[in-house]
Design an enzyme around this catalytic site. Structure first.
Site, mmCIF file in Angstrom:
data_model
loop_
_atom_site.group_PDB
_atom_site.id
_atom_site.type_symbol
_atom_site.label_atom_id
_atom_site.label_comp_id
_atom_site.label_asym_id
_atom_site.label_seq_id
_atom_site.Cartn_x
_atom_site.Cartn_y
_atom_site.Cartn_z
ATOM 1 N N LYS A 8 27.966 25.715 -107.542
ATOM 2 C CA LYS A 8 28.320 26.257 -106.102
ATOM 3 C C LYS A 8 29.551 26.561 -106.126
ATOM 4 C CE LYS A 8 30.162 22.770 -104.136
ATOM 5 N NZ LYS A 8 31.553 22.620 -103.731
ATOM 6 N N ASP A 134 26.423 16.960 -101.586
ATOM 7 C CA ASP A 134 25.834 18.142 -101.914
ATOM 8 C C ASP A 134 24.564 18.378 -102.489
ATOM 9 O OD1 ASP A 134 28.353 19.218 -101.128
ATOM 10 O OD2 ASP A 134 29.330 19.130 -102.996
#
Ligand code: ATP
Length: 294
Positions: A8, A134
């Site tokens: 990401k 995350d």
């Protein structure tokens, strides 16, 4: 079972407070990109986890998030058989790209599938937050607003297609230290995360880019000046905008035209400041992982 774990970037990253237990409260716009690790997961007759990894320096014992994720489900569901996992790394480690978190999300989904545990994405997310801020987002992937300590997720529409260049300097950055040092700053300007979320809902790439910001640059750039230089190289070579991802040191640049992105990759490689350079795109899928061969 072969699974894909995608990295990401943070289109924006703000830190808005700290809980009494020391966890930081964040507001981050997350975007999956098509740079990935691969996990090959197999059931084995004997108990326990056998983890192998092709990247030197990545731990293959209980320090690895893949190991922790698999262990969490094997313990909770009292599964007597074990798993063997081969982790093929392509996402640079300790780079602000959530490589370990994406791998952990994949391991949770893989063990859930392999042993038919029947946990929903939401149930996996509840377990994921204990592994790292995350990891819940990595279970879902795509474009999302991440709040709280990473467990409050709002799915957003896919961003308009574009070309994304990633450049990672040779050094690695320990995320924990960056957050600790941010605490030493009394105040700092905050990026317009709400404005960026609005721009994403409107599909307005210019406005998405003009609202990119990352408060952790205030800590990482003084220690790793290459980050600022890489941002400048991207901007000089056609990037509409460039910022650091996560706690760094990876820098990403957004380009409208593939030709410009390719030229920028050449410049970044020639600069000698970036150890790894990737040309990628936003991944609009429903997850940061995709089962390719179950
Ligand atoms: P984030 O953006 O979430 O802060 P990161 O990209 O900065 O993550 P990771 O790649 O997840 O950082 O790795 C951070 C550290 O975690 C590494 O230095 C490594 O020792 C350890 N680690 C544990 N599991 C993994 C994994 N599966 N892949 C890579 N590193 C791992």
């Amino acid at each position: 079972m072969e699974l894909i774990a995608r990295a990401k970037i943070n289109l924006s990253l703000d830190v808005v407070g700290k809980r009494q237990d020391g966890y930081h409260l964040v507001r981050m716009v997350m975007q999956t990109v098509d740079v990935c690790d691969t996990l090959i997961i197999k059931e084995k007759d004997s108990a326990g986890i056998a983890l192998a990894c092709d990247a030197p320096g990545v731990p293959t014992d209980s320090r690895n998030l893949v190991w922790k994720a698999a262990d969490l489900l094997l313990q909770e569901f009292r599964i007597e058989r074990g798993v063997s996992i081969l982790l093929k790394k392509r996402i640079p480690s300790a780079a602000g790209l959530a490589g370990g978190s994406a791998d952990a999300a994949c391991a949770l989904k893989g063990v859930n599938e392999l042993f038919g545990l029947g946990l929903s994405e939401k149930e996996l997310c509840v377990r994921a937050v204990g592994l790292g801020a995350d990891v819940p987002y990595c279970i879902m992937g795509g474009t999302a607003l991440s709040e709280g300590i990473g467990e409050v997720l709002t799915k957003l529409p896919a961003v308009p297609d574009c070309h994304i260049v990633l450049a990672k300097p040779g050094d690695s950055v320990p995320t924990g230290e960056v957050y600790q040092d941010l605490d030493l700053l009394r105040s700092y300007p905050h990026p317009d995360v709400d404005g960026q979320v609005r721009a994403i809902r409107e599909g307005n790439l210019d406005e998405i880019i003009s609202r990119m910001g990352n408060v952790l640059e205030l800590v990482t750039i003084p220690r790793h000046p290459a980050v600022a230089e890489l941002i400048q190289i991207m901007e000089r070579n056609g990037a509409e905008g460039a910022r650091m991802s996560g706690s760094g040191p990876t820098v990403f640049g957004i380009f409208r035209r593939e030709k410009d992105a390719r030229l920028a990759c050449g410049e970044l490689e020639r600069s000698g400041l970036a150890k790894d350079v990737f040309l990628t795109r936003p991944y609009p899928g429903t997850g940061s992982m995709q089962e390719v061969d179950a």
